[in-house]
Scaffold this motif. Structure first.
Motif, mmCIF file in Angstrom:
data_model
loop_
_atom_site.group_PDB
_atom_site.id
_atom_site.type_symbol
_atom_site.label_atom_id
_atom_site.label_comp_id
_atom_site.label_asym_id
_atom_site.label_seq_id
_atom_site.Cartn_x
_atom_site.Cartn_y
_atom_site.Cartn_z
ATOM 1 N N PHE A 75 -52.296 -16.921 -9.128
ATOM 2 C CA PHE A 75 -51.760 -15.934 -10.064
ATOM 3 C C PHE A 75 -50.459 -15.326 -9.546
ATOM 4 C CE2 PHE A 75 -56.051 -15.967 -11.905
ATOM 5 C CZ PHE A 75 -55.715 -16.011 -13.252
ATOM 6 N N LEU A 76 -50.376 -15.101 -8.220
ATOM 7 C CA LEU A 76 -49.150 -14.544 -7.657
ATOM 8 C C LEU A 76 -47.980 -15.511 -7.808
ATOM 9 C CD1 LEU A 76 -50.412 -12.813 -4.376
ATOM 10 C CD2 LEU A 76 -49.663 -11.718 -6.510
ATOM 11 N N VAL A 77 -48.232 -16.796 -7.526
ATOM 12 C CA VAL A 77 -47.178 -17.802 -7.677
ATOM 13 C C VAL A 77 -46.807 -17.957 -9.147
ATOM 14 C CG1 VAL A 77 -46.601 -20.246 -7.396
ATOM 15 C CG2 VAL A 77 -47.809 -19.041 -5.577
ATOM 16 N N ASP A 78 -47.835 -17.995 -10.002
ATOM 17 C CA ASP A 78 -47.599 -18.146 -11.437
ATOM 18 C C ASP A 78 -46.761 -16.995 -11.985
ATOM 19 O OD1 ASP A 78 -47.852 -19.282 -13.998
ATOM 20 O OD2 ASP A 78 -49.587 -18.036 -14.455
ATOM 21 N N TRP A 79 -47.146 -15.759 -11.683
ATOM 22 C CA TRP A 79 -46.391 -14.592 -12.146
ATOM 23 C C TRP A 79 -44.998 -14.559 -11.525
ATOM 24 C CZ3 TRP A 79 -51.239 -11.161 -11.191
ATOM 25 C CH2 TRP A 79 -52.015 -11.108 -12.357
ATOM 26 N N GLY A 80 -44.959 -14.788 -10.210
ATOM 27 C CA GLY A 80 -43.664 -14.739 -9.536
ATOM 28 C C GLY A 80 -42.703 -15.800 -10.039
ATOM 29 N N TYR A 81 -43.218 -16.990 -10.298
ATOM 30 C CA TYR A 81 -42.395 -18.093 -10.807
ATOM 31 C C TYR A 81 -41.784 -17.726 -12.157
ATOM 32 C CZ TYR A 81 -41.479 -22.693 -12.945
ATOM 33 O OH TYR A 81 -40.903 -23.751 -13.589
ATOM 34 N N GLY A 82 -42.615 -17.291 -13.097
ATOM 35 C CA GLY A 82 -42.116 -16.972 -14.429
ATOM 36 C C GLY A 82 -41.187 -15.770 -14.448
ATOM 37 N N ILE A 83 -41.603 -14.704 -13.771
ATOM 38 C CA ILE A 83 -40.801 -13.474 -13.775
ATOM 39 C C ILE A 83 -39.449 -13.691 -13.098
ATOM 40 C CG2 ILE A 83 -40.671 -11.113 -12.894
ATOM 41 C CD1 ILE A 83 -43.732 -10.972 -13.212
ATOM 42 N N THR A 84 -39.461 -14.354 -11.946
ATOM 43 C CA THR A 84 -38.218 -14.551 -11.193
ATOM 44 C C THR A 84 -37.236 -15.445 -11.936
ATOM 45 O OG1 THR A 84 -39.399 -14.283 -9.099
ATOM 46 C CG2 THR A 84 -37.228 -15.336 -9.024
ATOM 47 N N LEU A 85 -37.711 -16.618 -12.379
ATOM 48 C CA LEU A 85 -36.790 -17.551 -13.026
ATOM 49 C C LEU A 85 -36.292 -17.035 -14.363
ATOM 50 C CD1 LEU A 85 -38.198 -21.125 -12.266
ATOM 51 C CD2 LEU A 85 -36.432 -19.825 -11.107
ATOM 52 N N GLU A 86 -37.160 -16.427 -15.154
ATOM 53 C CA GLU A 86 -36.717 -15.919 -16.455
ATOM 54 C C GLU A 86 -35.732 -14.762 -16.290
ATOM 55 O OE1 GLU A 86 -40.057 -15.068 -18.957
ATOM 56 O OE2 GLU A 86 -40.602 -17.182 -19.182
ATOM 57 N N SER A 87 -35.869 -14.006 -15.214
ATOM 58 C CA SER A 87 -34.920 -12.917 -14.956
ATOM 59 C C SER A 87 -33.585 -13.453 -14.476
ATOM 60 C CB SER A 87 -35.491 -11.950 -13.901
ATOM 61 O OG SER A 87 -36.693 -11.356 -14.346
ATOM 62 N N VAL A 88 -33.626 -14.418 -13.553
ATOM 63 C CA VAL A 88 -32.399 -14.941 -12.944
ATOM 64 C C VAL A 88 -31.682 -15.937 -13.858
ATOM 65 C CG1 VAL A 88 -31.509 -16.306 -11.012
ATOM 66 C CG2 VAL A 88 -33.252 -14.582 -10.610
ATOM 67 N N TRP A 89 -32.440 -16.754 -14.592
ATOM 68 C CA TRP A 89 -31.862 -17.798 -15.440
ATOM 69 C C TRP A 89 -31.753 -17.377 -16.906
ATOM 70 C CZ3 TRP A 89 -34.343 -23.115 -13.723
ATOM 71 C CH2 TRP A 89 -33.796 -23.480 -12.480
ATOM 72 N N SER A 90 -31.700 -16.105 -17.169
ATOM 73 C CA SER A 90 -31.508 -15.610 -18.536
ATOM 74 C C SER A 90 -32.543 -16.172 -19.505
ATOM 75 C CB SER A 90 -30.100 -15.953 -19.048
ATOM 76 O OG SER A 90 -29.115 -15.421 -18.202
ATOM 77 N N GLY A 91 -33.824 -16.039 -19.132
ATOM 78 C CA GLY A 91 -34.890 -16.420 -20.048
ATOM 79 C C GLY A 91 -35.347 -17.863 -19.948
ATOM 80 N N GLN A 92 -35.003 -18.540 -18.870
ATOM 81 C CA GLN A 92 -35.421 -19.930 -18.728
ATOM 82 C C GLN A 92 -36.201 -20.156 -17.438
ATOM 83 O OE1 GLN A 92 -31.605 -22.120 -19.289
ATOM 84 N NE2 GLN A 92 -32.640 -23.070 -21.026
ATOM 85 N N THR A 93 -37.152 -21.082 -17.507
ATOM 86 C CA THR A 93 -37.815 -21.632 -16.332
ATOM 87 C C THR A 93 -37.411 -23.097 -16.258
ATOM 88 O OG1 THR A 93 -39.743 -22.201 -17.677
ATOM 89 C CG2 THR A 93 -39.790 -20.068 -16.556
ATOM 90 N N VAL A 94 -37.909 -23.824 -15.289
ATOM 91 C CA VAL A 94 -37.575 -25.251 -15.187
ATOM 92 C C VAL A 94 -38.033 -25.983 -16.444
ATOM 93 C CG1 VAL A 94 -37.989 -27.374 -13.912
ATOM 94 C CG2 VAL A 94 -37.657 -25.232 -12.667
ATOM 95 N N GLY A 95 -39.277 -25.698 -16.881
ATOM 96 C CA GLY A 95 -39.802 -26.354 -18.075
ATOM 97 C C GLY A 95 -38.985 -26.039 -19.315
ATOM 98 N N LYS A 96 -38.640 -24.770 -19.496
ATOM 99 C CA LYS A 96 -37.843 -24.375 -20.666
ATOM 100 C C LYS A 96 -36.457 -25.002 -20.619
ATOM 101 C CE LYS A 96 -40.131 -19.953 -21.667
ATOM 102 N NZ LYS A 96 -41.120 -19.956 -20.576
ATOM 103 N N LYS A 97 -35.882 -25.070 -19.435
ATOM 104 C CA LYS A 97 -34.544 -25.668 -19.298
ATOM 105 C C LYS A 97 -34.574 -27.140 -19.688
ATOM 106 C CE LYS A 97 -30.599 -25.271 -16.171
ATOM 107 N NZ LYS A 97 -29.960 -24.195 -16.941
ATOM 108 N N LEU A 98 -35.597 -27.854 -19.236
ATOM 109 C CA LEU A 98 -35.720 -29.272 -19.562
ATOM 110 C C LEU A 98 -35.929 -29.503 -21.049
ATOM 111 C CD1 LEU A 98 -37.949 -30.576 -16.609
ATOM 112 C CD2 LEU A 98 -35.506 -30.982 -16.971
#
Length: 266
Positions: A75-98
């Motif tokens: 859960f920590l990795v899951d939350w941290g992954y989504g929160i960090t990438l969506e904040s830094v990449w303006s609403g995108q994660t790796v999956g969303k970017k692809l």
């Protein structure tokens, strides 16, 4: 702000700016969002597994504790992954970017840290009982494809469009300003929101009615004079002035055929 009814796969979200200019965003369908989630889930699982393997040596004598820690770590990795990438990449994660998706606010502008945090912290509820059943049903019934986390954060997931660069950006009238170091340096110091508002307006200008187009560039022209602390040359229209600012923002290789349109409202 108005929304048109969304079909099963993709819908349209319309944002009305203070200048009464409409921007339309294509809502991401459940299928593309599922694929993006699948990619992100694999990355989260790989990250969690790597952490557990690193800690396994020290937890060998405590198998029960190791299992509990594994759930917490996930859960920590899951939350941290989504929160960090969506904040830094303006609403995108790796999956969303692809998949060409992006999370935006309902107003059409980029999300901030608190939006990313709210929508990701609500994921455990959206996942109930399995495979995002609660979130999927909520998205189908919402009309804007919003799961509970999106409703809580006031966000939407939209498709990015590849927009053709208008030829006027490459060689705008009054291009002598582009050789003015003072003009270029001040343009380069514009904030992110101002940059994206200018580029979004220029890229989407052909989609607007003439009246809306005039209102939009009149407002942008006035705002840019304020931000740049420079008066617009008298021979330039507000639209040409904005085009010059956009040309100064783009790198020298801006002659590329397309750029990815950002989800922002002017």
């Amino acid at each position: 702000m108005t929304d048109t009814p969304a079909p099963l796969l993709d819908g349209i979200h319309t944002v009305l700016t203070p200048e009464y200019v409409e921007f339309r965003f294509t809502l991401a369908g459940l299928y593309s969002r599922f694929l993006a989630w699948l990619v992100d889930s694999v990355l989260v699982m790989v990250g969690t597994s790597a952490l557990l393997m690193g800690l396994s040596m020290g937890m060998a004598a405590f198998p029960g504790f190791a299992s509990a820690l594994g759930i917490v770590l996930y859960f920590l990795v899951d939350w941290g992954y989504g929160i960090t990438l969506e904040s830094v990449w303006s609403g995108q994660t790796v999956g969303k970017k692809l998949l060409g998706l992006r999370v935006i606010q309902r107003s059409g502008v980029r999300i901030g840290f608190h939006h990313a945090a709210l929508r990701n912290l609500a994921r455990p509820v959206d996942r109930l009982p399995l495979f995002y059943l609660v979130g999927g049903v909520t998205a189908l019934l919402s009309g804007s494809h919003q799961r509970l986390g999106d409703m809580l954060a006031g966000t939407l997931v939209v498709r990015e469009r590849r927009l053709k660069l208008p030829s006027a950006i490459g060689v705008p009238a009054g291009q002598g300003l582009l050789a003015d170091p003072l003009f270029v340096s001040r343009v380069k110091r514009l904030g992110t929101e101002a940059r994206e508002a200018v580029l979004s307006a220029v890229l989407r200008r052909e989609e607007l009615s003439m009246e809306a187009r005039l209102r939009l560039f009149s407002a942008l022209g006035t705002k840019l004079q304020e931000l740049l602390a420079m008066e617009k040359p008298a021979h330039l229209s507000d639209e040409k002035w904005t085009l010059l600012v956009a040309a100064a923002l783009l790198p020298a290789s801006a002659g590329a055929p397309t750029v990815r349109g950002r989800a922002v409202a002017a």
